[in-house]
Design an enzyme around this catalytic site. Sequence first.
Site, PDB file in Angstrom:
ATOM      1  N   GLU A   1       1.852   4.011   2.803  1.00  0.00           N
ATOM      2  CA  GLU A   1       2.341   3.573   4.111  1.00  0.00           C
ATOM      3  C   GLU A   1       3.865   3.708   4.146  1.00  0.00           C
ATOM      4  O   GLU A   1       4.612   2.743   4.246  1.00  0.00           O
ATOM      5  CB  GLU A   1       1.832   2.144   4.366  1.00  0.00           C
ATOM      6  CG  GLU A   1       0.299   2.113   4.415  1.00  0.00           C
ATOM      7  CD  GLU A   1      -0.335   0.721   4.325  1.00  0.00           C
ATOM      8  OE1 GLU A   1       0.396  -0.294   4.335  1.00  0.00           O
ATOM      9  OE2 GLU A   1      -1.580   0.648   4.245  1.00  0.00           O
TER      10      GLU A   1
ATOM     11  N   HIS B   1       0.880  -1.179   0.000  1.00  0.00           N
ATOM     12  CA  HIS B   1       0.000   0.000   0.000  1.00  0.00           C
ATOM     13  C   HIS B   1       0.913   1.222   0.000  1.00  0.00           C
ATOM     14  O   HIS B   1       1.631   1.471   0.962  1.00  0.00           O
ATOM     15  CB  HIS B   1      -0.920   0.017   1.220  1.00  0.00           C
ATOM     16  CG  HIS B   1      -2.047  -0.976   1.111  1.00  0.00           C
ATOM     17  ND1 HIS B   1      -2.590  -1.603   2.204  1.00  0.00           N
ATOM     18  CD2 HIS B   1      -2.725  -1.444   0.034  1.00  0.00           C
ATOM     19  CE1 HIS B   1      -3.559  -2.418   1.792  1.00  0.00           C
ATOM     20  NE2 HIS B   1      -3.651  -2.335   0.483  1.00  0.00           N
TER      21      HIS B   1
ATOM     22  N   ARG C   1      -3.222   4.778  -2.237  1.00  0.00           N
ATOM     23  CA  ARG C   1      -3.017   3.462  -1.628  1.00  0.00           C
ATOM     24  C   ARG C   1      -2.868   2.342  -2.656  1.00  0.00           C
ATOM     25  O   ARG C   1      -2.103   1.398  -2.468  1.00  0.00           O
ATOM     26  CB  ARG C   1      -4.231   3.183  -0.722  1.00  0.00           C
ATOM     27  CG  ARG C   1      -4.475   1.740  -0.325  1.00  0.00           C
ATOM     28  CD  ARG C   1      -5.817   1.657   0.408  1.00  0.00           C
ATOM     29  NE  ARG C   1      -6.303   0.297   0.591  1.00  0.00           N
ATOM     30  CZ  ARG C   1      -6.271  -0.365   1.752  1.00  0.00           C
ATOM     31  NH1 ARG C   1      -5.727   0.188   2.804  1.00  0.00           N
ATOM     32  NH2 ARG C   1      -6.772  -1.579   1.834  1.00  0.00           N
TER      33      ARG C   1
ATOM     34  N   GLU D   1       1.272  -4.546  10.973  1.00  0.00           N
ATOM     35  CA  GLU D   1       0.819  -3.157  10.841  1.00  0.00           C
ATOM     36  C   GLU D   1       1.734  -2.367  11.770  1.00  0.00           C
ATOM     37  O   GLU D   1       1.668  -2.525  12.994  1.00  0.00           O
ATOM     38  CB  GLU D   1      -0.646  -3.006  11.292  1.00  0.00           C
ATOM     39  CG  GLU D   1      -1.665  -3.721  10.420  1.00  0.00           C
ATOM     40  CD  GLU D   1      -1.977  -2.983   9.131  1.00  0.00           C
ATOM     41  OE1 GLU D   1      -1.468  -1.862   8.935  1.00  0.00           O
ATOM     42  OE2 GLU D   1      -2.730  -3.537   8.309  1.00  0.00           O
TER      43      GLU D   1
ATOM     44  N   HIS E   1       2.723  -3.670   6.529  1.00  0.00           N
ATOM     45  CA  HIS E   1       1.817  -2.534   6.319  1.00  0.00           C
ATOM     46  C   HIS E   1       1.966  -1.532   7.465  1.00  0.00           C
ATOM     47  O   HIS E   1       2.693  -1.760   8.405  1.00  0.00           O
ATOM     48  CB  HIS E   1       0.360  -3.022   6.302  1.00  0.00           C
ATOM     49  CG  HIS E   1      -0.002  -3.879   5.127  1.00  0.00           C
ATOM     50  ND1 HIS E   1      -0.812  -3.436   4.112  1.00  0.00           N
ATOM     51  CD2 HIS E   1       0.329  -5.156   4.797  1.00  0.00           C
ATOM     52  CE1 HIS E   1      -0.969  -4.395   3.211  1.00  0.00           C
ATOM     53  NE2 HIS E   1      -0.279  -5.448   3.606  1.00  0.00           N
TER      54      HIS E   1
END
Length: 422
Positions: free
Chosen positions: A185, A182, A240, A383, A309
């Site tokens: 990020e 993405h 994104r 994440e 991510h």
Amino acid sequence: MMRGLLALAALFVAVFGKETFEGHQVLRIVAKDDVQLSLIKNLEDMVEFELDFWREVTDLATPVDVRVPFHSLQSVKIYLETQDIEYSIMIEDLQMMLDTEQMEMTSAARVAMPRNTDSFDYQNYHTISEIYNFQDMLVAENPNMVSKMVIGQSYEGRPLNVLKFSTGGTNRPAIWIDTGIHSREWVTQASGTWFAKKIVTDYGRDPVLTAILNKMDIFLEIVTNPDGFAYTHSRNRMWRKTRKPNPGSNCVGVDPNRNWDAGFGGAGASGNPCSETYRGPRAHSEPEVKSIVDFVKSHGNFKAFVSIHAYSQMLLYPYGYTRTPVKDQTELHNLAKKAITDLASLYGTRYRYGSIINTIYQASGGTIDWTYNQGIKYSYTFELRDTGRYGFILPANQIVPTAQETWLALMAIMNHTYQNPY
């Protein structure tokens, strides 16, 4: 009226370059009960508001973060207040934060181009050309250990570079790490760059990494979505998806983390090309995804697969598309716990962990569900920082601390993979 505004906005971007987010706010919305949760979820379908969900609706324990364009602020706030839904303003004016980020990058770039990877500035964000240049320097400096493989091309024709770290052998058991699938990020691509340097620095010094690399190869794709990443620098920092046009729609791009052939097209992905979670016309339609799929299949000996991510501070394992637990649930859960404990030991950063569907939400067509179904047992998604104060605009001074703590968790996963061959 709305269409006219959109056309005007598109014209503005065409003439002046970058899309601007002046007056956009990021709201944190907290639901009291399931009724409020579904009212918040309804906002996702109100396309006229042009909302951008940074953290989607999950459960009562998890707040929802959403970027609201200036033209929708009043309407959205009235909607929430009328329903007695609690919200706070996380980011008062997104453009001001982006301006700060841009100023930091510009002043960092004034320093002479790095002549080697020792003088590379790991404490700042970089453009795609700077990262590609870093990769070439790293290969040139470490010819016996690092090679660059081009596993395919992006839609716009950029090379999909993968760094291979190997001390010899043929088709050794391998570990895959990717960052930046993405594109917005940014802390992930920055961390990936730091990881690459860390591997060559620590080999021969850190006995654990040395043992791993004496038996296994590590493959690292730092810029997994290069078209999107280039676009976040040139046009729209909040981009994104990929950049492939969608026939019959003005909206561009596919969510590459909904494009894999694992529960593809199920709940937790959108069929609408204008959605941030658009799954694409079919599984593996995106060259950025298909290239990894083909590479993993032809290699045939990957033992761990980690896709990185941001943001939310979570370590997740499959599945995302079904509530059925994976057969290795206990082992994956315990290893996740060990990894986040190691991560927290450095700066006290707290992570949640668990399966995707139980920890965040149902998501279909995700990377690690596919890799797990291919027989790669140690499949994980991170994440990274933070939990929403800055969201995707994590200040550059947090890049290195983020990478350092994440490395400890990666080492836990890699060492476990090495110690438990299958």
